[in-house]
Write an enzyme that holds these catalytic residues in place. Structure first.
Site, mmCIF file in Angstrom:
data_model
loop_
_atom_site.group_PDB
_atom_site.id
_atom_site.type_symbol
_atom_site.label_atom_id
_atom_site.label_comp_id
_atom_site.label_asym_id
_atom_site.label_seq_id
_atom_site.Cartn_x
_atom_site.Cartn_y
_atom_site.Cartn_z
ATOM 1 C CB CYS A 113 54.999 24.261 41.566
ATOM 2 S SG CYS A 113 56.648 23.754 41.222
ATOM 3 C CG HIS A 246 54.151 24.822 45.021
ATOM 4 N ND1 HIS A 246 54.394 23.476 45.136
ATOM 5 C CD2 HIS A 246 55.195 25.478 44.955
ATOM 6 C CE1 HIS A 246 55.411 23.311 44.570
ATOM 7 N NE2 HIS A 246 56.221 24.464 44.571
ATOM 8 C CG ASN A 276 59.074 22.280 44.905
ATOM 9 O OD1 ASN A 276 58.127 21.696 44.614
ATOM 10 N ND2 ASN A 276 59.436 23.563 44.571
#
Ligand code: ACO
Length: 319
Positions: A113, A246, A276
């Site tokens: 990520c 993020h 996500n």
């Protein structure tokens, strides 16, 4: 020699899939549980035949159009992904072929990520060295492929998508400071601990996570790296116009903002509609906030990544 972002684009596959849609597909969950724990209301999921390079292609075309460039103008292509089309060649080379570029430097970055923040920092260093002038940096993921759909603790959290930026050499600084870190001692709290050997999957091919350990780690390092990046640029966190962390979970975003005393109205949030999307989450949120007019030219924006490895980092830039 400096580098500036001159074009941004993103792409989400298919229609939004709501929390209720997941429950209807047989996952023992509820909209109330997912929204209260994560802030996620819906996500997009790629079709079975859609790959990371397909999503990257659409996002890249939009970023090139925004920059007024052709694919042939690029001399560097960096794709951040943990869900590549193949083991090899790289998704960057497949994207290069689909775009019709020949001869640019092209490679993938694997930092989960944090991948987009890693990729952008690497591209900035290539440009500042003088070796390259026009980079395409993409975060593209099809995390739906590595989710265990019988594990309700993880499968509701993620989505698919891609975001891309064009980074060009410039006399004026666009990227003001960067910071990248990793600590492999924490590899076990978020991983896909499988591999392929002799034509068989060895180990576990699905994403596994210790959610509470990830939560605590992410909030601490996102706050620390924001301070570090501001100090490197010689500014106070209060001078940042927009924070784009993020997009893992709204509670991680809120806790990070609180630690660095940033009001939530300066934090770009897309996790509610995207889930996500790993390496794609930051450029997707950036593209949305630039296109809807929230982020304006001359403003200071901090991008932040944190993910498996564990890896984390930040890029402070002026658009
Ligand atoms: N729907 C309904 N119930 C659920 C679900 C679900 N989707 N998932 C878990 N539960 C249940 C569990 O079974 C458990 O039930 P029990 O008490 O009867 O055993 C209960 O909810 C609590 O489960 P926990 O896992 O303890 O839930 P927690 O409050 O820790 O929340 C969560 C889980 C949301 C994952 C949280 O730990 C978190 O936000 N962690 C951050 C992790 C994250 O965002 N990761 C993203 C990837 S990492 C990255 O991008 C950096």
């Amino acid at each position: 020699m400096f580098s500036r972002i001159t074009g941004i684009g993103s792409f989400l596959p298919g229609q939004p899939v709501s929390n209720d849609d997941l429950a209807k597909r047989g996952i023992e969950t509820s909209d109330e549980w997912i929204v209260s724990r994560t802030g996620i209301r819906s996500r997009h999921l790629a079709a079975p035949d859609e790959t990371a390079s397909d999503l990257a292609l659409e996002a890249s075309r939009r970023a090139l159009a925004a920059a007024g460039l052709d694919a042939a103008d690029l001399d560097l292509i960096v794709v951040a992904t943990s869900t590549p089309d193949f083991i090899f060649p790289s998704t960057a080379c497949l994207l290069q072929s689909k775009l019709g570029n020949r001869g640019a430097t092209a490679f993938d970055v694997q930092a989960v990520c944090s991948g987009f923040v890693y990729g952008l920092t690497i591209a900035e260093k290539f440009i500042r060295s003088g070796s390259h002038r026009r980079a395409l940096v993409v975060g593209a993921e099809v995390f739906s492929r590595i989710l265990d759909w019988s594990d309700r603790g993880t499968c509701v959290l993620f989505g698919d998508g891609a975001g891309a930026v064009i980074l060009e050499a410039s006399d004026k600084p666009g990227i003001l400071a960067t910071a990248l870190h990793a600590d492999g001692a924490h590899h076990g709290i978020l991983s896909v601990p499988g591999s392929i050997c002799g034509g068989k999957v060895i180990g576990d091919p699905f994403l596994r996570m210790d959610g509470q350990a990830v939560f605590k780690f992410a909030v601490r390092v996102l706050a620390e790296v924001a301070d570090e990046c501001c100090a490197a640029a010689g500014i106070a966190p209060s001078e940042i116009d927009w924070l784009i962390p993020h997009q893992a979970n709204i509670r991680i975003l809120e806790a990070t903002a609180k630690r660095i005393r940033m009001p939530m109205d300066k934090v770009v949030v897309s996790v509610d509609r995207h889930g996500n999307t790993s390496a794609a989450s930051v450029p997707l949120a950036l593209d949305e906030a630039v296109r809807d007019g929230r982020i304006r030219a001359g403003q200071k924006v901090m991008l932040e990544g944190v993910g498996g490895g564990f890896t984390w980092g930040a890029v402070l830039l002026e658009l």
